[in-house]
Design an enzyme around this catalytic site. Structure first.
Site, PDB file in Angstrom:
ATOM      1  N   ARG A 197       0.837  -1.201   0.000  1.00 33.08           N
ATOM      2  CA  ARG A 197       0.000   0.000   0.000  1.00 33.08           C
ATOM      3  C   ARG A 197       0.874   1.255   0.000  1.00 33.08           C
ATOM      4  O   ARG A 197       2.022   1.236   0.453  1.00 33.08           O
ATOM      5  CB  ARG A 197      -0.985  -0.011   1.160  1.00 33.08           C
ATOM      6  CG  ARG A 197      -0.405  -0.196   2.540  1.00 33.08           C
ATOM      7  CD  ARG A 197      -1.534  -0.336   3.557  1.00 33.08           C
ATOM      8  NE  ARG A 197      -1.056  -0.247   4.934  1.00 33.08           N
ATOM      9  CZ  ARG A 197      -1.850  -0.245   5.998  1.00 33.08           C
ATOM     10  NH1 ARG A 197      -3.162  -0.325   5.843  1.00 33.08           N
ATOM     11  NH2 ARG A 197      -1.347  -0.147   7.221  1.00 33.08           N
ATOM     12  N   ASP A 207      -5.754   5.265  16.296  1.00 33.85           N
ATOM     13  CA  ASP A 207      -4.609   4.767  15.533  1.00 33.85           C
ATOM     14  C   ASP A 207      -4.986   4.435  14.096  1.00 33.85           C
ATOM     15  O   ASP A 207      -4.109   4.087  13.297  1.00 33.85           O
ATOM     16  CB  ASP A 207      -3.992   3.541  16.222  1.00 33.85           C
ATOM     17  CG  ASP A 207      -4.990   2.413  16.414  1.00 33.85           C
ATOM     18  OD1 ASP A 207      -5.952   2.612  17.166  1.00 33.85           O
ATOM     19  OD2 ASP A 207      -4.820   1.334  15.818  1.00 33.85           O
TER      20      ASP A 207
END
Length: 514
Positions: A194, A270
């Site tokens: 990614r 997060d």
């Protein structure tokens, strides 16, 4: 154009901040550090399942050769790569969780694009890191397919997101308990590569703040602004201006999620990008039937903290956590609170404009508020298929007599009399409102705002099952369709969730392991 193994890389993050360069992947607290070196763990047989040609072109990359596939599978590094796992903290389901970090993601380095920009290249599922805790750092084909396809789907929908470059099978089996119910099974392993300008998240700032590392926090904030928000001039108010920009981007992202019906499923701090990107695709879903209280995450039950309709409010709560992390850099909280308090107004401005576009309105005035809210009431009461409803609305001719028959294809159950009345009243009001709109412009706005194709969970389940059997037919069809979400070229997928999918594992709800 170049191959991944002979491209140019930078390592500005690891050069700028203290880290643990030992390469020790044993789970532990890494005090005073922002990263820990983590080389990918080799796999038996890396095989390329998918490759994003469009993203590769932006990055200046050729289609991968055998050596590149080895790197994407975690079996090697290119010269200049300095692999690491980032250290960050977070609030999970509203509770402070302390140190978290990249437990199954390894950043290989910062790839330099042809125009001189940098993009972080990260492998998800490439083995354990110092932050894996008791996990193996691996990912299964099921979750990797979901991340690869949805990252690219959101990009083509126009929603800010991280991207996915490749999907590589590992040739090994990974043990997973999909629903945490004591019935683990071995599934095919896979790795997603990614890409993003940065994977910094709110928890990146919470970590040094929680440890009382004020100088490190100041350094991270300054570096973030200089690198990713250079338009903000140096001034005493620079951090507040930066926080305001994070507030604005986050509010915009929430309005975009509402526009397309996306539910993230696990909006922990997060998992909130400092750049306002959709990040960390896990138990996500698009809404099928419009249900503000829908959550796709079994871990989110029974409280439904991260339900579809709650996402904008949760985003503000998360921004409050970020503000709390930044507080040590200020003499008092007044400025941060004032900026945080702008969130609601910004979000609702984006929401009204977004809903106006979905209804084809060129301008939005205070007089339109009642119509937009009436539309939401119709959706919440009738619970039609969210995507199909707006397609039918765009196709509805105000002269059509049998409106109920026209909208019947979007209903999952027969509307009540009250629901029918609400719909007809809304259509009358909408007809009156659009009377002065140019028909072609109205249609154009509605087409741009309302996708015809969304990546529904039941389609993903079928595609994953096909890949596990060696059949990539549906996967390839979805890969093509997601690149044209506003086109009618893939209308074979513009169907409601079928009845068989209501109780099928993964078709509606999933766990965080997904």
């Amino acid at each position: 154009m170049a191959q991944l193994h002979n491209s140019s890389y930078r390592n500005e993050f690891t050069a700028a901040f203290p880290g643990d360069d030992s390469g020790d992947r044993r789970p532990r607290q890494t005090l005073g550090t922002f990263w820990a070196k983590a080389e990918p763990t080799a796999v038996p047989k890396p095989a390329l399942h998918a490759w994003s040609d469009a993203l590769a072109e932006e990055l200046g990359l050729d289609r991968p050769d055998a050596k590149t596939v080895e790197i994407l599978g975690g079996n090697g590094l290119a010269p200049g790569m300095h692999p690491y796992a980032a250290c960050y903290a977070g609030h999970q389901f509203g509770n402070w969780a302390g140190q978290l970090g990249d437990g199954r993601a390894i950043t290989l380095g910062e790839l330099v694009t042809p125009n001189g920009e940098t993009r972080e290249l990260q492998l998800k599922g490439a083995g354990p890191t110092a932050y894996s805790r008791r996990a193996d750092g691996r990912a299964v084909l099921r979750s990797s397919v979901r991340e690869y396809l949805m990252s690219e789907a959101m990009h083509y929908l126009g929603v800010p997101t991280t991207r996915a470059l490749s999907l590589v099978g590992t040739g090994e089996k990974v043990l997973r308990d999909m629903f945490y119910d004591g019935h683990p099974s071995r599934e095919p392993g896979a790795i997603v590569a990614r890409v993003a300008p940065s994977f910094l998240r709110f928890g990146s700032y919470e970590m040094p703040a929680a440890r009382g590392e004020k100088e490190a926090l100041q350094q991270l904030v300054d570096w973030t602004i200089d690198r990713h928000f250079p338009q903000l001039a140096a001034s005493e108010e620079r951090i507040l201006h930066w926080f305001g920009e994070v507030v604005r981007r986050t509010a915009f992202l929430m309005a975009e999620w509402q526009r397309v019906g996306f539910v993230h499923g696990v909006m922990n701090t997060d998992n909130m990008s400092i750049l306002g990107l959709t990040i960390d695709y896990g138990p996500y879903s698009f809404v099928d039937a419009f249900e503000p209280n829908f959550t796709p995450n079994t871990t989110d039950l029974p409280g439904r903290r991260y339900a579809f309709g709650k996402q904008p409010a949760v985003a503000k709560w998360n921004l409050g956590c970020l503000a709390g992390a930044l507080l040590p850099l200020f003499d008092n909280q007044d400025g941060l609170v004032a900026v945080l308090d702008t969130y609601d107004g910004i979000y609702w401005k984006y929401w009204f404009r977004m809903m106006g576009d979905k209804l084809g309105l060129a301008t939005i005035t205070s007089d339109d508020q009642a119509l937009l809210e009436q539309c939401e009431l119709v959706l919440a009461t009738l619970q039609p298929d969210y995507t199909i409803f707006f397609q039918l609305l765009a196709e509805w001719a105000p002269t059509e007599k049998d409106a109920l028959a026209h909208f019947a294809p979007c209903f999952y159950g027969a509307p009540t009399d009250d629901g029918e009345s609400l719909l007809l009243e809304f259509l009358r009001n909408w007809k009156e409102r659009i009377a002065t709109e140019e028909s072609a412009d109205l249609q154009s706005r509605m087409r741009r705002a309302n996708p015809r194709f969304i990546l529904r969970n039941y389609l993903l389940v079928q595609a994953i099952e096909g890949l596990e059997k060696g059949d990539d037919t549906l996967f390839r069809a979805l890969e093509a369709a997601l690149q044209e979400p506003y086109s009618s070229n893939h209308d074979q997928f513009m169907e409601k969730r079928p009845d068989w999918a209501n109780a099928r594992a993964g078709c509606s709800m999933l766990s965080c392991s997904s």
